[in-house]
Scaffold this motif. Structure first.
Motif, mmCIF file in Angstrom:
data_model
loop_
_atom_site.group_PDB
_atom_site.id
_atom_site.type_symbol
_atom_site.label_atom_id
_atom_site.label_comp_id
_atom_site.label_asym_id
_atom_site.label_seq_id
_atom_site.Cartn_x
_atom_site.Cartn_y
_atom_site.Cartn_z
ATOM 1 N N SER A 111 -1.232 -13.345 5.138
ATOM 2 C CA SER A 111 -1.892 -12.695 4.003
ATOM 3 C C SER A 111 -1.056 -11.512 3.541
ATOM 4 C CB SER A 111 -3.288 -12.211 4.409
ATOM 5 O OG SER A 111 -4.104 -13.302 4.773
ATOM 6 N N LEU A 112 -0.852 -11.417 2.240
ATOM 7 C CA LEU A 112 -0.090 -10.307 1.669
ATOM 8 C C LEU A 112 -1.028 -9.341 0.950
ATOM 9 C CD1 LEU A 112 2.204 -12.337 2.281
ATOM 10 C CD2 LEU A 112 3.380 -11.465 0.269
ATOM 11 N N PRO A 113 -0.668 -8.065 0.893
ATOM 12 C CA PRO A 113 -1.541 -7.071 0.243
ATOM 13 C C PRO A 113 -1.615 -7.282 -1.266
ATOM 14 C CG PRO A 113 0.566 -6.081 0.825
ATOM 15 C CD PRO A 113 0.559 -7.450 1.438
ATOM 16 N N ARG A 114 -2.673 -6.742 -1.871
ATOM 17 C CA ARG A 114 -2.870 -6.874 -3.317
ATOM 18 C C ARG A 114 -2.475 -5.595 -4.052
ATOM 19 N NH1 ARG A 114 -8.809 -9.926 -3.490
ATOM 20 N NH2 ARG A 114 -8.198 -11.735 -2.210
ATOM 21 N N TYR A 115 -1.563 -4.850 -3.485
ATOM 22 C CA TYR A 115 -1.162 -3.576 -4.082
ATOM 23 C C TYR A 115 -0.595 -3.774 -5.487
ATOM 24 C CZ TYR A 115 -1.302 -1.811 0.753
ATOM 25 O OH TYR A 115 -1.683 -1.467 2.019
ATOM 26 N N GLN A 116 -0.879 -2.797 -6.374
ATOM 27 C CA GLN A 116 -0.285 -2.738 -7.703
ATOM 28 C C GLN A 116 0.706 -1.578 -7.801
ATOM 29 O OE1 GLN A 116 -0.842 -5.011 -10.168
ATOM 30 N NE2 GLN A 116 -2.082 -6.139 -8.676
ATOM 31 N N ASP A 117 0.405 -0.500 -7.069
ATOM 32 C CA ASP A 117 1.253 0.690 -7.104
ATOM 33 C C ASP A 117 2.609 0.389 -6.470
ATOM 34 O OD1 ASP A 117 1.360 3.840 -7.306
ATOM 35 O OD2 ASP A 117 2.103 3.302 -5.309
ATOM 36 N N TRP A 118 3.681 0.735 -7.187
ATOM 37 C CA TRP A 118 5.023 0.448 -6.680
ATOM 38 C C TRP A 118 5.304 1.167 -5.365
ATOM 39 C CZ3 TRP A 118 8.859 0.579 -11.438
ATOM 40 C CH2 TRP A 118 8.546 -0.497 -12.289
ATOM 41 N N GLY A 119 4.782 2.364 -5.200
ATOM 42 C CA GLY A 119 4.987 3.097 -3.953
ATOM 43 C C GLY A 119 4.342 2.391 -2.774
ATOM 44 N N ASP A 120 3.107 1.905 -2.969
ATOM 45 C CA ASP A 120 2.418 1.180 -1.897
ATOM 46 C C ASP A 120 3.155 -0.104 -1.540
ATOM 47 O OD1 ASP A 120 0.444 3.092 -1.752
ATOM 48 O OD2 ASP A 120 -0.923 2.024 -3.097
ATOM 49 N N ILE A 121 3.620 -0.816 -2.560
ATOM 50 C CA ILE A 121 4.355 -2.067 -2.326
ATOM 51 C C ILE A 121 5.622 -1.792 -1.526
ATOM 52 C CG2 ILE A 121 5.672 -3.910 -3.452
ATOM 53 C CD1 ILE A 121 3.641 -3.680 -5.799
ATOM 54 N N LEU A 122 6.337 -0.743 -1.915
ATOM 55 C CA LEU A 122 7.599 -0.430 -1.249
ATOM 56 C C LEU A 122 7.371 0.028 0.189
ATOM 57 C CD1 LEU A 122 10.638 -0.332 -1.640
ATOM 58 C CD2 LEU A 122 10.405 2.038 -2.408
ATOM 59 N N ARG A 123 6.389 0.915 0.405
ATOM 60 C CA ARG A 123 6.120 1.390 1.765
ATOM 61 C C ARG A 123 5.741 0.226 2.678
ATOM 62 N NH1 ARG A 123 5.084 6.266 3.745
ATOM 63 N NH2 ARG A 123 4.581 7.169 1.713
ATOM 64 N N TRP A 124 4.916 -0.679 2.164
ATOM 65 C CA TRP A 124 4.485 -1.813 2.983
ATOM 66 C C TRP A 124 5.683 -2.671 3.388
ATOM 67 C CZ3 TRP A 124 4.352 -7.157 3.081
ATOM 68 C CH2 TRP A 124 3.446 -7.731 3.982
ATOM 69 N N ASN A 125 6.583 -2.902 2.462
ATOM 70 C CA ASN A 125 7.749 -3.736 2.764
ATOM 71 C C ASN A 125 8.736 -3.044 3.696
ATOM 72 O OD1 ASN A 125 8.126 -6.485 1.104
ATOM 73 N ND2 ASN A 125 6.891 -5.075 -0.117
ATOM 74 N N LEU A 126 8.861 -1.734 3.588
ATOM 75 C CA LEU A 126 9.838 -1.005 4.408
ATOM 76 C C LEU A 126 9.315 -0.659 5.797
ATOM 77 C CD1 LEU A 126 11.329 1.420 1.721
ATOM 78 C CD2 LEU A 126 12.431 -0.591 2.722
#
Length: 726
Positions: A143-158
């Motif tokens: 399951s992948l997150p439903r984030y829209q905020d670019w900061g949240d997306i980047l933090r999750w991936n890093l």
């Protein structure tokens, strides 16, 4: 180490801030298009049908969010200024961060598709991404997150990312293996034949044969079975007795050690190199046996064995049982008493040996630092033990041994000795990095040996155990990639979990299964690579077949019946899991700092820092347990009507007198058969040590003729015996 990992975290925070600002700017830019809107009859280029549905303009005095026409005309200028700011800020976004944001939707689409395709060592693997529930819902495996905020997306991936991608917080492989459970059950009691029977019992009908070997204390301390009072009573108790190559052949007979679905773990440390040489030679001779069968050479070989033993005036060794256990086809027993090179041409034997070493799977514990800190089965000096470990790893590199791990860096025994989960994890990872530094100092390349390192943790019930794998994988991956420049395979921390033996109690032993189930849930949800579930009666005896079956059923029920376990990253996205992960990671880094202040792991060991800390934490736990502040159901609270007394077993499983005598007889026959040859190999072993040659290379030959005790005592003379710092 801590500076390296904290520097990465600071960089992540900076990148997240930049990404968040870029995302906000993009949203504002979309509100101010470069050209003012064109009006035609009061509409934004709408069709006649659309124009008829336009809401009439508001009455005078009403509020409207539509700016006056004069202000709308400034949209182009605002857009230009915002674009300039966006371009300037974008220069500070790292290329890898930019790529993550650019490909995020594509990544989500790959996991949403019916099938996911990836490669393992140039082999394409196709996995269905969903399972179907009884209610006919499609349950995603990842399951992948439903984030829209670019900061949240980047933090999750890093910092999190999907399983199989740096920093591997959620797991080191994209998906779990299909049709294979992570079950690896620990077994060992009596002579090799008895433990072989238990191995076949616990693996019967299982698609993967994952064997985990417990050795008796005689073997753990590198001694041979004998009549000495402090040895005889321990032969085959609380582990299997293994003193020679034939014992290893019997122990793993009936399992093709080169099959990809067979792997063997051996929990042994002091004499680990010798026992590993036993195991590898047993695997080689198995493949020689298969070659003999495939080429119809059985009768020729039997005649040769009879000739060899007739010349010695001895009978060939035998498997000591009335019949082979169910599932044992006898593979590995044809060449008892001899090796493949005695009956096959040299070039054929060397080809088989090369192939076997490249195929055999498993791990040996061999973690001598942990032994000094917690478990105490050290036999050689620490320096000499490290040399043996290094020689074994060097041999593995030279012979392309990629699927058998030269060390299992272990926190389990640190936890069993009393450490809390933070200390267990910190000491274990610190020991791991110490081995890395030692191997590098010997001239080995990081990517030649790091993939051959594995880990072993305990899972208790404390909250920190829920994230022990997540934190371990993240810390290891960051250090391997950023400090050592290691490749992806080296960055992946693979680990085995055993549920906590210390949490098993002799009161209300039926409750132990409940504790083990909760600990197994922690492990499976955290994506452990293999798992042993303890039996409920281990607090009072060696597990019976009934209790072992129940213990195996715990993880089988979780894996096959529990619906949420069909998802392979169920912990990700939980607020408490993310909070715990950050707390535990920082606590581990702080412990690294304390170890560094004491001169590193070896420096801290000189002042017994690790042992002292473990003992303090053990005392704290026992104090809370005994005064009732730490509730333990059925032990210090919720007692039964009779007070939940300690269970006294009707029978304590121990090795029999016959099994002890069989082991002593096996040893005596070995010494008699190879008296002169053994002495030559022992002398050669000592000469190799003095000349700084590779001891494991010499051990691979010596174990064909020498017993474990002979080898240990020969090495004491050149490597020294262990003496604890006081």
């Amino acid at each position: 180490m801590t500076e390296n990992n904290r520097r990465y975290d600071e960089w992540v925070n900076l990148q997240v801030t930049i990404a968040r600002q870029l995302g906000a700017l993009r949203n504002v830019i979309e509100l101010y298009p470069p050209q003012p809107p064109l009006f035609k009859g009061g509409s934004f280029n709408l069709s006649k049908e659309q124009q008829t549905t336009i809401t009439p303009p508001p009455e005078e005095g009403e509020h409207t969010i539509t700016p006056p026409l004069s202000e709308r005309g400034q949209g182009g200028e605002i857009n230009r200024l915002l674009q300039e700011k966006y371009t300037q800020l974008q220069k500070h976004l790292a290329p890898e961060s930019h790529e993550i944001l650019e490909t995020w939707q594509e990544k989500k689409a790959r996991y949403a598709a019916p099938e996911y395709v990836y490669k393992v060592r140039d082999r394409e693997v196709r996995v269905k991404t969903h399972t179907t529930s009884l209610s006919h819902n499609q349950i995603p495996k990842i399951s992948l997150p439903r984030y829209q905020d670019w900061g949240d997306i980047l933090r999750w991936n890093l910092q999190e990312n999907v399983p199989g991608e740096f920093p591997y917080t959620a797991g080191v492989f994209p998906f779990k293996r299909e049709n294979e459970d992570p079950t690896r059950m620990f077994a060992g009691e009596g002579n090799p034949e008895r433990t072989n029977k238990r191995f076949h019992y616990v693996s019967l009908g299982m698609p993967a044969k994952r064997l985990s070997t417990a050795f008796d204390s005689v073997t753990l301390y590198g001694e041979d079975p004998g009549y000495r009072p402090d040895i005889y009573g321990k032969i085959g108790n609380s582990g299997v007795s293994v003193c020679c190559l034939d014992d290893a052949k019997k122990l793993y007979s009936g399992f093709n050690l080169c099959e990809p679905n067979v792997s063997v773990s051996m929990t042994i440390n002091g004499p680990a190199a010798t026992v590993t040489a036993f195991f590898l030679n047993a695997a080689i001779d198995q493949q020689c046996e298969l070659y003999i069968q495939q080429h119809g050479l059985e009768e020729t070989v039997k005649a040769r064995i009879a000739e060899i033993y007739a010349a010695k005036n001895q009978k060939p060794p035998q498997y000591n049982a009335h019949e082979l256990p169910e599932g044992n086809n006898g593979l590995g027993l044809m060449l008892l008493g001899i090796t493949g090179e005695q009956v096959l041409p040299q070039h054929i034997y060397l080809q088989i040996k090369k192939h076997t070493l490249q195929q055999v799977r498993g791990t040996v514990q061999a973690d001598i630092l942990k032994e000094d800190q917690a478990q105490n089965t050290c036999i050689f000096s620490t320096e000499f033990s490290l040399r043996l470990m290094g020689d074994m790893q060097q041999y593995f590199i030279q012979h392309d041994v990629r699927n058998f791990y030269s060390v299992s860096i272990s926190g389990y025994h640190i936890a069993e000795a009393g450490a809390n989960p933070i200390t267990q994890l910190a000491f274990t990872l610190a020991n791991g990095f110490t081995y890395v530094e030692y191997y590098l100092s010997r001239g080995m390349k990081i990517d030649d040996f790091a993939p051959n390192l594995s880990f072993f943790f305990s899972n208790g019930i404390d909250p920190e155990y829920a994230v022990i794998g997540r934190v371990a994988r993240r810390i290891w991956a960051k250090a391997m990639k950023l400090k050592y420049g290691a490749d992806e395979r080296s960055q992946k921390l693979k680990y085995h979990i055993q549920t906590s033996g210390r949490s098993l109690h002799a009161q209300e032993i039926g409750f132990n299964d409940i504790r083990t189930t909760l600990q197994a849930l922690y492990a499976i949800y955290d994506n452990c690579n293999s798992l042993h579930t303890n039996a409920y009666d281990e607090a009072i005896t060696t597990p019976t077949e009934e209790s072992v079956r129940r213990a195996m059923a715990i993880q089988l029920i979780i894996n096959h019946e529990l619906g949420l376990a069909k998802n392979q990253n169920p912990l990700q996205g939980s607020f408490i899991i993310e909070e715990l992960t950050d707390l535990v990671e920082e606590a581990v880094l702080m412990e690294f700092d304390r170890i560094t202040e004491r001169g590193g792991v070896l420096g801290a060991m000189e002042t017994m820092y690790q042992r002292g800390k473990i003992q303090e934490e053990s005392l704290y736990y026992e104090t809370l347990k005994h005064d009732g502040k730490l509730p333990i159901i059925g032990v210090n609270t919720f007692l039964s009507s009779d007070g939940s007394p300690t269970i006294i077993p009707q029978e304590v499983i121990r090795s029999t007198a016959d099994e002890k005598e069989q082991q002593i007889h096996t040893l005596q026959e070995l010494h008699r058969a190879h008296a002169q040859t053994a002495q030559r190999h022992l002398q050669h072993l000592q000469q190799v040590s003095i000349a700084n040659g590779n001891l494991f290379e010499a051990l691979m030959e010596a174990v064909k003729y020498c017993s474990l005790g002979q080898i240990s005592h020969a090495l004491y003379q050149v490597g020294g015996q262990y003496r604890r710092n006081m």
